[in-house]
Structure formats: C-alpha cells, structure tokens
Design an enzyme around this catalytic site. Structure first.
Site, PDB file in Angstrom:
ATOM      1  N   HIS A  65      89.778  80.988  49.103  1.00 12.91           N
ATOM      2  CA  HIS A  65      90.506  82.238  48.906  1.00 12.91           C
ATOM      3  C   HIS A  65      91.727  82.273  49.803  1.00 12.91           C
ATOM      4  O   HIS A  65      91.807  81.568  50.807  1.00 12.91           O
ATOM      5  CB  HIS A  65      89.614  83.446  49.203  1.00 12.91           C
ATOM      6  CG  HIS A  65      89.040  83.440  50.589  1.00 12.91           C
ATOM      7  ND1 HIS A  65      87.904  82.743  50.905  1.00 12.91           N
ATOM      8  CD2 HIS A  65      89.449  84.019  51.746  1.00 12.91           C
ATOM      9  CE1 HIS A  65      87.625  82.906  52.191  1.00 12.91           C
ATOM     10  NE2 HIS A  65      88.548  83.670  52.731  1.00 12.91           N
ATOM     11  N   CYS A 238      87.267  87.502  59.740  1.00 18.31           N
ATOM     12  CA  CYS A 238      87.629  86.120  59.451  1.00 18.31           C
ATOM     13  C   CYS A 238      89.145  86.063  59.278  1.00 18.31           C
ATOM     14  O   CYS A 238      89.806  87.101  59.207  1.00 18.31           O
ATOM     15  CB  CYS A 238      86.916  85.599  58.198  1.00 18.31           C
ATOM     16  SG  CYS A 238      87.419  86.382  56.656  1.00 18.31           S
TER      17      CYS A 238
END
Length: 735
Positions: A65, A238
């Site tokens: 992603h 993250c």
C-alpha cells in the site's frame, strides 16, 4: 467502500511469482479503470513503501500500500494466489494480496474505511471466506461489506450472495467482523473498547449495533472477583498509517479481551487521530507502544510501565506484549517522560539479546556523528587546500581576516571545520545515551562526552560516557517515585542526578585509564610501518566491504575518522583514513564496471543500478552496491571484500594520506600520493569485477541452471531475444 473495489479489481487466479509482479498485475487493473494515471510512477511509490518495512503479515496476507500522486481516487485491488507470493512475513508466502492505493491528499472518510478493512483482516472468518469465494463479484461484495461474513462452517460467500441476503452498510459489516464501525479510531471514548464483549465468541447472536453503550455490569465483569480490571493504553502507528496501524490496534484489543484487561488503543493513522481521554491515560496501569514512526505527544504517557516495540510485534504477538507490560507493572518499572527507546534507533523488543541492543545503541550514536564528521572534515580539508599546510597555525579570523586573501578564507574554513569536529565526541556520547534511554539520556551523554574531550579520553572516552549515561538513566527510571514527583523527573531530577554520576565517574574513576588507553593506541598507530601497516590496511578494507554501510563498515569508518578528528592528526591516522575511503569506493565501482563489461549476467534493473553506482562509488557511498549484494550475496560480498582488502593494503603500502573524512574522487587533490592512490582503487575494482563475473558465469554455465540473474534460462539462440524481452517487462517495476 462501494466504489473502492469492484469485480474488475479482483483477480482470483493471480499468477505472479514475486511481490513486484503481483503489485504490477493488480495495479494494471487500476490503470484500466482510470484509478491510476502513471503505472510506473505508482509502482515506484509502492516499492518505496515496501522498502521501509515488508508488508507481509502472518496468516498468508500481503498488503502492499502507499499514498501516491498518481492515484485519482482511493482504490483497493484484491488478488488470490495459489502458489503464494513472498511479502516478507515470518510464516511464509501470502495467498491473499490486497493492493491499497490512496491519493496523496486522500480525505479522512476514505482512509477510515481502509482502516476498517485492515481490521477485518484480523478476523479469520473473513479471510477464510475470501479463500473460498469463487466469483470476483462475490469477493468484491464481501470486501465492500455488501454481504455479511459467514461464520465458520456456514455456506460460502457465493451461496450467501445467491440467497439475496439483506446488505448492511460497510460500517455494520465491519463491526460484525469484530472491528469498530467505519471510523475505527474515531469512536474511542477511552472506556468501551477494552471491555465490550467479543461478538465473535457466540456465533448465533447478532453483534451489537455500532455505538451501543455497554451494560453497566460489563466493566465489573472484566475484573477478578470484583476487583477492577488491569488497565492498559496503547498507541499504534506505521509509516503510511493505512493498514498496519489499525491491524495492530485490532490485534491488541482482541488480545486484551481474551486476557481480561481493559485495553484502549489510540491508532495514529493517516486520517489523523483522536487523543485518548486524559482521564483514561491517567487511570491506566501500563502503556504499549507498537509503532514504526514517532509517537505523537508521547509525554502524555510519562511515568508508567511501558513496552515499546515495532508495529508488526503488535500484530503478531499482542498477548505477549500484554503479559510483558503486566510483569513490568508488577515489578514497579516505570519510564520517565517516554519509553526507553528512540524513534530512530529503538533498542528493539524484549526478545533481542544485549549484543543486538548494544549494536543498535552504538549505531545510533554513530549515525548522528557522521554528518559532523563529513561537514567538519571537508571544511578542514578545504582550509588546507586554500591556506596551505600552515593554516592550522593561523590566528583567529575574528582578529585577522582579509576579504581578498585566500589564506584568510582558508583559515576561516579550517576554523569552522575545527568547531564542527569539536562536537564529534559529545554527539557520539549523547546519542548513544539517547539510543538507550531517549531524551533523558541526552544531558548525561553530552556532559560525559565533553568531559572525555577535556581529559583527552577521545573517541574511547565518548563511547564509555554514552553507555554509562544511558545506563544511569535507565537505572534511575526503574526507581519508584511518588506521583507528585513524576512530572519533574525528566526535566530536573534525572538530568541532575545522571550528570553528577557520569561526571564523577569520568573525572575521578575511569577517565584517566581511558585517556591512557587512547594515547597508547595513538602511539601504536603512529609507529606502524611496513608489513604491519599493510596488514592493517587489508583488515580495514575487509571491514569496509563486509556489510556495505552496515555496523562493521561503520566501525572501520569511525575508527578512521576518530584518528583525524584532532587538531594535528598524525601521518599514520591520515594513512588509515585514506585506506578506509579507498576500500569503501571499490564495491559500487566494481559493480558498475561488471554490469558494463558483462551486462548479460545481470538483470535490467541491476544494469540500471550499475549506472548510478558509478556516481555513488566515485562519491565514496558504499551503499551503492547493496542492491547487487542483496540479490546475490554469496558472490558479491566475498568478491567485494577481496577487492577492498587489495585496495586497503596497496593504499597503506603506497603511503597515501587523507585529511578529509569523505568526498571520494572529489577530494583527490587533498590526498598525499594521489596517482598511486587511484592505482590502488583501480586494482581493487578490477579484482572485484573479475571475481563477480567469474562467479556469476560459473553459476550461469552449471548444467540445467538458470543464469546468474535467475530470469534468463539456457534457451536456444532463436528464442533468446523473446526471453529477454519478457524478462525485462517483468522487471520494469523495479526500474
């Protein structure tokens, strides 16, 4: 999520063998629908995100992603692989692959829906249903939430779809899968997320509607015999804040319910974050940080037992983290100000040995010191170039500076560089302590490093001061203190006590022995000559080429720069610096030459990297050879070490000297014996190039084996061109 994934974005028979090929196959579907405008540009963004941290998760899931300017609208593509694709997960290849594409300026609503998908992936019933679905449209409907997730043992998603069941909203389905509704983190009120019953424990019952208040007795039920439950607050984050952030939050919440604790999570994702209620933080008994980027407003959690790990640890072993932080609380271990680890060089999780932690602490100090070395060293070298070899005897430029004289400019550069060099040991010590104990370690570390300079303990004294400073702070943080004192611990008590202890040890106890050891090492280096100097050059060359910018490389480089980071470096120290820089230039230059001489032994991507390696090698950036070493370490690394050893030995034998700690060929005019120095580099490059070509050729010519690149088989000449063309198409994602 209705527009985010459609049947055209689903590939139930994904045939890709690599993660790059899988990303390309799914991205091509996005391009076909106009969701991505530049395929190669988007794939480069995906690859850059993948380089930060592998996106494979335990359980056979890969979630590449990224945010990208080449994405027109938030899009999700799904692929199912029969053979599996390696995305770096510890338990093996992934068979369920989700490619998440978010625009560079994606709005919060879309990102919260993406976070809901990430939470769904922690639900085994959801992933099992995806493994059994037989139609792309049904798979898309299941991911969108148009169809409910069938419980274990129920009919397949296809049959559910055929039955025409009512379609709840995406938010309702997400909640039914064990995740919060829609916005995920935004519904955290600090009390309900850790105590609500797990809707998956009793399949026949319908899940609670999103936002429904829990029963008054639920909180008490979570305790033991009427006692209040153990309370934990957690933060997850993250690098992109899209997937891992929310998966870690979901895993921790589930583990908290199973352990009978009240666990409230603050996911700090790309869509922003809702701060935990200060009352909830104050009432918490412990803190868990599962993050790969700095925790925002970390000071809120000061004075509590803390576990600080990477985000994937929060996904893969949440129960262990809960048990660990409960043990810390039972022992009374608290942290002052923040967790005992830095955002850049964390000490690692609790399972790492002290050797691994020590290496990370030392590398934290070195990484912050290197810019001072480069800036100060190059300024000093330029000062000598402009002002001559007596520039170090020039008066202060504050007292004497003539705008039209080169000597004055040389003196100016030299004196600025000397000031920058004066920070080396304090910065090294300060950031070693920072790597151990975060910001509270900075003060004793810098104080100890400055004392090391004062007593002429040098580089060795800085190492000792940093380790002692960090250790003292960690020891103080373990002491139980009254709640009233916790607020002043990080700004008053810890700096005061730790600086006094470190100063006492450096001045009175260990400073003098370290200074004597430093003097002895300097005298030994200055006395090296003949075969001893050549052997030292060979050893330094081997170290520089062993891990190409890694810890061993940095040890050799730091050893060399420490020798010239003094007012009047000796001849031996400058010879060592020259040998280290020459050897570090060999691997990238050799790989560049090898790709030019025998390009057929390398992939198209490697040949492109070879062009960049010319510049990187010439600039003394050893990391330019890392792509080659990563693809074929058993051939590239030994060959690089052989060439580096030859160059280091020859540089010492030729008596080449160097005052600058960096610069590559751009500081050749500042090198003593520059022509022989270039001969030493050329010899090492030729050795490494020859060995790499021979080793790769032997592999390529083995019976029945593929070529060294692993992509071109031994095909007949008539098919060779077609095979290469196909291989190059596969590799263009990395290019």
């Amino acid at each position: 999520m209705s527009d985010m994934i459609t049947a055209e974005l689903v590939d139930l028979d994904l045939s890709a063998d690599t993660k790059e090929a899988a990303a390309r196959a799914l991205a091509e579907r996005m391009v076909a629908l106009g969701r991505v405008t530049d395929l190669d540009g988007f794939l480069a963004d995906v690859a850059a995100r993948e380089a930060q941290m592998p996106t494979g998760l335990d359980g056979g899931i890969g979630i590449p992603h990224c945010r990208s300017a080449h994405v027109t609208e938030p899009t999700l593509a799904f692929g199912r692989s029969a053979r599996g694709v390696d995305f770096g997960a510890a338990d093996g290849p992934a068979d369920l692959i989700f490619l998440i594409a978010a625009p560079a300026g994606a709005d919060d609503a879309h990102l919260t829906i993406l976070s809901s998908l990430a939470r769904q992936l922690m639900n085994s019933e959801f992933t099992d249903a995806l493994r059994g679905v037989g139609d792309p449209a049904a798979a898309a409907a299941l991911i969108r939430g148009d169809e409910p997730v069938p419980p274990a043992g129920a009919a397949s998603p296809d049959s559910v779809a055929a039955a025409g069941a009512a379609s709840p909203t995406a938010a309702t389905v997400t909640a039914g899968a064990g995740a919060p509704a829609g916005a995920g983190a935004d519904r955290r009120d600090g009390a309900d997320s850790g105590t609500e019953a797990d809707s998956r424990t009793e399949a026949p019952e319908q899940p609670e509607a999103p936002g429904q208040p829990e029963a008054p007795g639920d909180v008490e039920a979570s305790g033991r015999a009427g006692e209040p439950a153990f309370r934990i607050v957690a933060v997850t984050s993250c690098p992109t804040g899209i997937a891992h952030t929310y998966m870690a939050a979901e895993a921790l919440e589930n583990a908290g319910r199973e352990a009978g604790v009240e666990l409230t999570v603050e996911p700090q994702g790309s869509a922003g974050f809702t701060r935990l209620d200060p009352a909830v933080v104050a009432a918490a008994d412990a803190v868990i940080f599962a993050h790969d980027v700095p925790v925002r407003e970390k000071e809120r959690f000061a004075g509590k037992p803390t576990v600080d790990v990477g985000v994937k640890a929060g996904i893969n072993r949440p129960a262990e983290l809960i048990a660990e932080v409960r043990e810390k609380a039972a022992r009374g271990e608290v942290t002052a100000g923040s967790a005992p680890a830095t955002p850049v060089e964390r000490a690692g999780d609790s399972h790492e040995g002290y050797g691994t932690k020590l290496r990370k602490w030392l590398m934290s100090g070195v990484s912050y010191m290197v810019p001072f070395v480069a800036a100060g060293g190059l300024l000093i070298a330029l000062g000598f170039a402009l002002g001559g070899y007596k520039v170090d005897k020039a008066p202060s430029v504050m007292d004497h500076f003539l705008w039209t004289q080169a000597d004055s400019w040389g003196a100016l550069l030299f004196q600025i560089g000397g000031v920058a060099f004066g920070f080396l040991v304090p910065v090294l010590a300060g950031y070693i302590a920072y790597g151990m104990a975060d910001r509270p370690g900075l003060v004793p570390g810098f104080v100890g490093g400055s004392i090391a300079l004062t007593i002429n303990a040098g580089f060795l004294g800085g190492l000792a001061a940093g380790l002692i400073g960090g250790g003292v702070v960690l020891a103080i943080q373990r002491v139980r203190v009254p709640a009233a004192l916790r607020g002043i611990m990080p700004v008053v008590v810890i700096p005061l006590i730790s600086s006094a202890i470190v100063g006492f040890l450096m001045f009175v106890v260990i400073g003098k022995p370290i200074a004597e050891a430093q003097k002895g090492m300097t005298d030994w280096l200055n006395g090296l000559s003949g075969s001893n100097a050549i052997l030292l050059g060979m050893l330094l060359g081997l170290m520089m080429c062993f891990d190409l910018g890694g810890p061993v490389n940095k040890v050799a480089y730091t050893f060399a720069t420490a020798g010239i980071a003094v007012a009047g470096p000796g001849d031996a120290a400058m010879k060592i610096m020259a040998a280290v820089m020459a050897a570090g230039m060999v691997p990238p230059l050799a790989m560049a030459l090898a790709t030019t001489v025998r390009g057929t032994l390398f992939t198209r991507t490697e040949r492109e990297n070879g062009k960049a390696a010319w510049v990187l090698g010439a600039s003394f950036i050893s990391e330019g050879a890392i792509p080659f070493a990563a693809a074929d370490p058993l051939r590239v690394i030994p060959a690089s070490m052989a060439g580096g050893a030859v160059t280091g030995a020859l540089s010492m034998a030729f008596g080449a000297t160097l005052r600058a700690p960096h610069g590559g060929i751009f500081v050749v005019p500042l090198i003593g014996n520059p022509l022989l120095y270039l001969v030493a580099i050329a010899a090492g490059v030729c050795v490494t190039t020859t060995l790499v070509i021979v080793l790769k050729s032997l592999r390529a010519s083995a019976p029945g084996a593929a070529t060294a690149t692993g992509e071109d088989s031994a095909v007949p000449a008539a098919a060779e061109t077609a095979a290469k063309t196909a291989a190059e198409k596969k590799e263009s994602v990395a290019a």
